[in-house]
Design a protein around this motif. Structure first.
Motif, PDB file in Angstrom:
ATOM      1  N   ALA A  63     -16.891  21.235 -36.271  1.00 60.21           N
ATOM      2  CA  ALA A  63     -15.756  20.678 -36.828  1.00 60.21           C
ATOM      3  C   ALA A  63     -14.898  21.806 -37.301  1.00 60.21           C
TER       4      ALA A  63
ATOM      5  N   THR B 170     -19.152  13.128 -39.367  1.00 60.58           N
ATOM      6  CA  THR B 170     -19.892  12.417 -40.109  1.00 60.58           C
ATOM      7  C   THR B 170     -21.324  12.893 -40.224  1.00 60.58           C
ATOM      8  N   THR B 171     -21.894  12.677 -41.461  1.00 61.28           N
ATOM      9  CA  THR B 171     -23.474  13.326 -41.319  1.00 61.28           C
ATOM     10  C   THR B 171     -24.096  12.059 -41.867  1.00 61.28           C
TER      11      THR B 171
ATOM     12  N   TYR C  70     -20.832   4.945 -36.598  1.00 63.05           N
ATOM     13  CA  TYR C  70     -20.328   5.967 -35.553  1.00 63.05           C
ATOM     14  C   TYR C  70     -18.961   6.285 -36.438  1.00 63.05           C
TER      15      TYR C  70
ATOM     16  N   THR D   8     -22.533  21.871 -39.432  1.00 58.49           N
ATOM     17  CA  THR D   8     -23.190  22.661 -38.497  1.00 58.49           C
ATOM     18  C   THR D   8     -22.159  23.658 -37.663  1.00 58.49           C
TER      19      THR D   8
ATOM     20  N   LEU E 137     -15.616  13.790 -35.561  1.00 60.98           N
ATOM     21  CA  LEU E 137     -16.852  14.246 -35.001  1.00 60.98           C
ATOM     22  C   LEU E 137     -17.810  13.380 -35.285  1.00 60.98           C
TER      23      LEU E 137
END
Ligand SMILES: Cc1cc2nc3c(=O)[nH]c(=O)nc-3n(C[C@H](O)[C@H](O)[C@H](O)COP(=O)(O)O)c2cc1C
Length: 328
Positions: A31, A78-79, A128, A28, A120
Motif C-alpha cells: 500500500a 486489510t490485515t 475482504y 508489508t 488492498l
C-alpha cells in the motif's frame, strides 16, 4: 507516538503547500508503494502538490478542518481478520471506531471533505477489503464525499496491480470533474518514428509483442490511446540480444488509430539488472508480469553464449495462482 505529538492534517498540508495528501495503511509495504506511485502520478500528470503520509503520525479527530479545495486519499490494506494495519489503527479509531470524536462536532462534520480511497485485500479472506470498506462507509456517514469509486484490489486473484491501475485512471478522471486540475505533459515521453514493415506479422520471429497485462488479455482497455491513456505493454529488452533500431516492437494489437508517423513512448527506467559478472549463477523467481525482466535476462545470456562467451547457469521459477492465468 503520543496523541499530543500527532500532526494536524490541515496545518501540515498548509505548511507543505499540498493539494492532496495520500495516507497509506500498510503492513508489508505494498500500500505504501502504491501511495508513492499515486503521488508521483498526481505530480507528473496534474502538477498536483501531493504528499505521502503515514497515518500513524496524524490526528484524524480534526479531519473536518481540511479545506474543501484539498483532497485526502486513502490507500489501505486489510490485515489480521479484517483489521487495520498497525500504522492505521488511530485512523480507524478516529473515523470508524465505536465513538468517533468527530461525531461530537455535529451530524455531518466532514461535509467539506472530499476523499478518494483504494483498498488492498485478498478475496480468499472472510473480511475482504474490510478496512477500505469500513473507512469508506464511516467517512460517507460523517458527511464526506467520495471522488470516484471505492477501489478494491484483490491479492487473492493476483489482480492487485491491474485493479490499482484501473481504479487510478477512473479516480483521476473523477477528480477532473470536481476540481480545476490541468493535465500536464508527462516527462520521459519520447516520440519515436514509426516505420511500417508490411513484411512482418505478429508471428515473425523478430516481432516481440511484450507482456500483456490482465486488462489487455480481457480486452478491457480501449482507445484512443495516448500519453494520458497509455497502451501498456510491460516488457524488458536485452541490449545484447537486440539492435538499437529493432529494440522496440509494437504488440500486434497496437492501436493503429494513434499512429500518425510518431508514437509516444514512456520509458520507465529500472535499476533491476543482471549481475555484472556473466558467470554469476542466477536464480529468478518471477510470478505474473514479474517474469518480464527475467525473459530479457535469459535472452541477454543466450545472446552472449551465441557469441561464444561463457555464461553462468540460470534457473527461472514462474508462478501464478491459477492455470488459466498462465499467460506465457
Ligand atoms: C496476515 C495477513 C492477514 C490478511 N488479512 C486480510 C483480510 O482479513 N482481508 C483482506 O481482504 N485481505 C487480507 N490480507 C491481504 C492483504 O491485505 C494484502 O495482501 C495486501 O496487499 C497487503 O498490503 P501491504 O503489503 O501494504 O500490507 C491479509 C494479509 C496478511 C499477510
Amino acid at each position: 507516538m503520543s496523541e499530543s505529538s500527532l500532526m494536524d492534517i490541515s496545518s501540515e498540508m498548509e505548511r507543505l503547500d499540498a493539494d492532496c495528501i495520500i495516507f497509506y495503511g500498510s503492513e508489508t509495504g505494498t500500500a505504501e508503494s502504491y501511495a508513492t506511485r499515486l503521488a508521483a502520478d498526481g505530480r507528473g500528470r496534474f502538477s498536483l502538490g501531493t504528499v505521502v503520509a503515514n497515518p500513524a503520525d496524524y490526528n484524524f479527530d480534526r479531519l473536518d478542518k481540511v479545506a474543501s479545495d484539498k483532497s485526502v486519499v486513502f490507500v489501505l490494506a486489510t490485515t489480521g481478520d479484517g483489521e487495520p494495519t498497525e500504522n492505521a489503527t488511530n485512523l480507524f479509531d478516529s473515523v470508524a471506531g465505536e465513538a468517533p470524536a468527530l461525531l461530537g462536532l455535529g451530524s455531518s462534520p466532514l461535509q467539506s471533505l472530499q476523499f478518494m480511497i483504494f483498498g488492498l485485500g485478498d478475496s480468499t479472506h472472510d473480511h475482504y477489503n474490510a478496512m477500505a470498506r469500513r473507512i469508506n462507509h464511516a467517512l460517507v456517514r460523517l458527511g464526506a464525499t467520495r471522488i470516484g469509486e471505492l477501489g478494491e484490489g484483490d491479492d487473492g486473484e493476483g489482480t492487485l496491480q491491474e485493479d490499482f491501475l484501473a481504479w487510478k485512471e477512473k479516480a483521476w478522471a473523477a477528480l477532473e470533474h470536481v476540481r480545476v486540475v490541468r493535465r500536464t505533459n508527462p516527462k520521459h515521453v519520447y516520440a519515436l518514428d514509426v516505420v511500417e514493415q508490411p513484411c512482418l506479422s505478429k508471428d515473425s520471429s523478430t516481432v516481440y509483442a511484450g507482456e500483456h497485462d490482465e486488462q489487455q488479455l480481457k480486452g478491457s482497455t480501449s482507445g484512443p490511446f495516448d500519453s494520458q491513456n497509455p497502451f501498456i505493454a510491460p516488457t524488458s529488452t536485452s541490449p545484447a540480444a537486440t539492435s538499437p533500431t529493432t529494440r522496440a516492437t509494437t504488440p500486434p494489437e497496437w492501436p493503429r488509430n494513434s499512429l500518425q508517423g510518431k508514437v509516444p513512448v514512456h520509458i520507465r527506467t529500472s535499476s533491476f539488472r543482471l549481475p555484472a559478472d556473466p558467470l554469476c549463477p542466477v536464480i529468478m523467481v518471477g510470478p505474473g508480469t514479474g517474469v518480464a525482466p527475467f525473459r530479457a535476462f535469459i535472452r541477454e545470456r543466450m545472446a552472449l553464449r551465441l557469441r561464444g562467451a561463457q555464461v553462468g547457469p540460470m534457473m527461472l521459477f514462474f508462478g501464478c495462482r491459477r492455470l488459466r492465468r498462465r499467460a506465457w
